[in-house]
Enzyme design. Structure first.
Site, mmCIF file in Angstrom:
data_model
loop_
_atom_site.group_PDB
_atom_site.id
_atom_site.type_symbol
_atom_site.label_atom_id
_atom_site.label_comp_id
_atom_site.label_asym_id
_atom_site.label_seq_id
_atom_site.Cartn_x
_atom_site.Cartn_y
_atom_site.Cartn_z
ATOM 1 N N ASP A 94 0.828 -1.218 0.000
ATOM 2 C CA ASP A 94 0.000 0.000 0.000
ATOM 3 C C ASP A 94 0.855 1.258 0.000
ATOM 4 O O ASP A 94 2.045 1.215 0.298
ATOM 5 C CB ASP A 94 -0.947 0.016 1.210
ATOM 6 N N ASP A 132 7.944 3.883 -1.467
ATOM 7 C CA ASP A 132 7.538 3.338 -0.164
ATOM 8 C C ASP A 132 6.208 2.630 -0.372
ATOM 9 O O ASP A 132 5.171 3.272 -0.380
ATOM 10 C CB ASP A 132 7.429 4.490 0.838
ATOM 11 N N GLU A 179 0.131 -1.288 5.646
ATOM 12 C CA GLU A 179 1.196 -0.860 6.562
ATOM 13 C C GLU A 179 1.020 0.597 6.944
ATOM 14 O O GLU A 179 1.248 1.005 8.082
ATOM 15 C CB GLU A 179 2.571 -1.068 5.900
ATOM 16 N N ASP A 207 12.025 -1.636 3.767
ATOM 17 C CA ASP A 207 11.044 -0.550 3.850
ATOM 18 C C ASP A 207 11.674 0.734 4.388
ATOM 19 O O ASP A 207 10.968 1.603 4.896
ATOM 20 C CB ASP A 207 9.872 -1.018 4.748
ATOM 21 N N HIS A 253 6.000 9.550 1.134
ATOM 22 C CA HIS A 253 4.660 10.077 1.457
ATOM 23 C C HIS A 253 4.331 11.410 0.788
ATOM 24 O O HIS A 253 3.373 12.056 1.168
ATOM 25 C CB HIS A 253 4.441 10.230 2.978
HETATM 26 ZN ZN ZN Z 1 6.813 1.932 4.083
#
Ligand code: ZN
Length: 398
Positions: free
Chosen positions: A75, A135, A169, A192, A374
């Site tokens: 995700d 990510d 996550e 990650d 993000h």
């Molecule tokens: Zn991540």
């Protein structure tokens, strides 16, 4: 090819959904999970996609050794859309400012120092309208590429390989329904992080505190000596907490108390705090600060009610890693064999690996070669992703 794979995955919108109660939280995460299942099948690898959207796969190695796992999440974050990602590929980067499409945004080495290290490298950026999804699709693409290369190694010369791709996550629900038996490995690594030089074996210990204050409401014209304004008591509470122990004033291993939201009127006032520290004994002291302030204000404002609801959120996996030194020794040896430098970097947040660790599979976190997660300034570095493939493959070699 790693780059093609990465581009293929980031073009699939897999944003998770905080408001959903289902698992996975958004059905579109299956678009990538099903593709991965199919691609694993094409490589001759059997998979289990359970009803919660966890995709497991296992490949046999030398039976004298236990399996090692790798894990990434499919995700993407909530802060920024991951729909219609239109990546820009910059080859042979010359350290200049990178225009992100026609968005007006500029990715500049003056602002993002990491870029200064990347002369001559291949950089994948956004067009300034979405996040990139490195990510953690960089992690997913790295694991799939490791597997392709792994399958070429003679069975007797490799350790068994357990793969896990998780949804959700980004909304903290990745480890829900995690089944250590199905995963079938002694320990694992999430892919990650960002910089390949970091090995992450520590995350925050995390608690949440809900403060609720009940005052005494009365007409303000005749309130003298009677009214207790819950909002003012809450302000007093917040001002009594350590002033410098907040996210904007802390770094590295310094913990904090962070007020996420407040609401209030004369009758009732509430504040929602999250408390973080790598050291659980200091975190306990932070909790005690709240309890002590509660007691003091209770005396200062007789007749008001103050309650604290304290919730455990997650714990620092270091406690588990320390009890299983092989997890650390193994990855250290991998870096040493390849002649790569590494540093231990404490995560200022949580990680799925922390929950896996407490559920019986110790699980540090490794880098992905992607940065600025993000948001629209996110970028990935192809050569660093390739380095992670090399490191990941070395994990399994006997
Ligand atoms: Zn991540």
């Amino acid at each position: 090819m790693l780059l093609d794979r990465f581009i293929r995955y980031i073009k699939i919108d897999t944003q998770s959904d905080e408001d959903s109660l289902s698992t996975p939280s958004s059905l579109k995460q299956y678009d990538l999970l099903n593709l991965l299942k199919q691609e694993l099948g094409e490589l001759g690898v059997k998979t289990t996609l359970d009803k919660y959207g966890r995709l497991y796969a296992k490949v046999e190695g030398n039976p004298a050794y236990s399996n090692i796992g790798l894990c990434s999440h499919v995700d993407t974050a909530l802060e920024c859309s991951g729909k219609d990602v239109k990546p820009q590929i910059i080859k042979n980067y010359d350290l200049s400012d990178i225009k992100l499409g026609s968005s007006g945004l500029v990715l500049s080495p003056k602002e993002f120092a990491k870029l200064n290290e990347l002369k001559g490298k291949t950089i994948i950026t956004t067009d300034g309208t979405t996040l990139l999804g490195g990510d953690d699709k960089a992690g997913v693409a790295i694991i799939m590429t490791i597997l392709e290369n792994y399958l070429k190694i003679d069975k007797t010369k490799r350790r068994g390989f357990s793969i896990l791709f998780t949804p959700d996550e980004e909304i903290g629900r990745g480890p829900e329904h995690f089944d250590p038996k199905q995963y079938g490995c002694e320990f694992a690594y999430t892919i990650d992080g960002d910089d390949p030089k970091y090995i992450e074996i520590e995350n925050f210990n995390a608690k949440a505190i809900e403060i609720e204050i009940k005052g005494k409401s009365i007409h303000p014209g005749s309130a003298k000596g009677v009214m207790i304004n819950a909002s003012l008591v809450l302000a007093d509470f917040m001002n009594s907490l350590p002033k410098d122990m907040i996210p904007a004033k802390t770094e590295k291993r310094e913990g904090f108390n962070h007020v996420v939201s407040i609401e209030g009127n004369v009758e009732v006032a509430k504040a929602h705090y999250i408390l973080r520290n790598h050291d659980s004994s200091i975190l306990d002291k932070q909790v005690n600060d709240f309890k002590n302030i509660k007691n003091e204000l209770f005396k200062k404002y007789p007749g008001c009610e103050i309650s604290l609801q304290i919730t455990d959120q997650y714990k620092n996996m270091k406690e588990i890693i320390d009890k299983n030194p092989e997890v650390k020794n193994h990855i250290e040896k991998v870096y040493q064999r390849l002649g790569y430098q590494f540093e231990y970097n404490p995560i200022r947040g949580g990680t799925d690996g922390a929950t896996f660790s407490f559920k019986g599979v110790p699980c540090p976190n490794l880098g992905t070669g992607s940065y600025n997660h993000h948001g629209r300034y996110e970028f990935a570095v192809l050569e660093e992703m390739e380095k992670m493939v090399e490191i990941g493959l070395e994990i399994f070699k006997l």
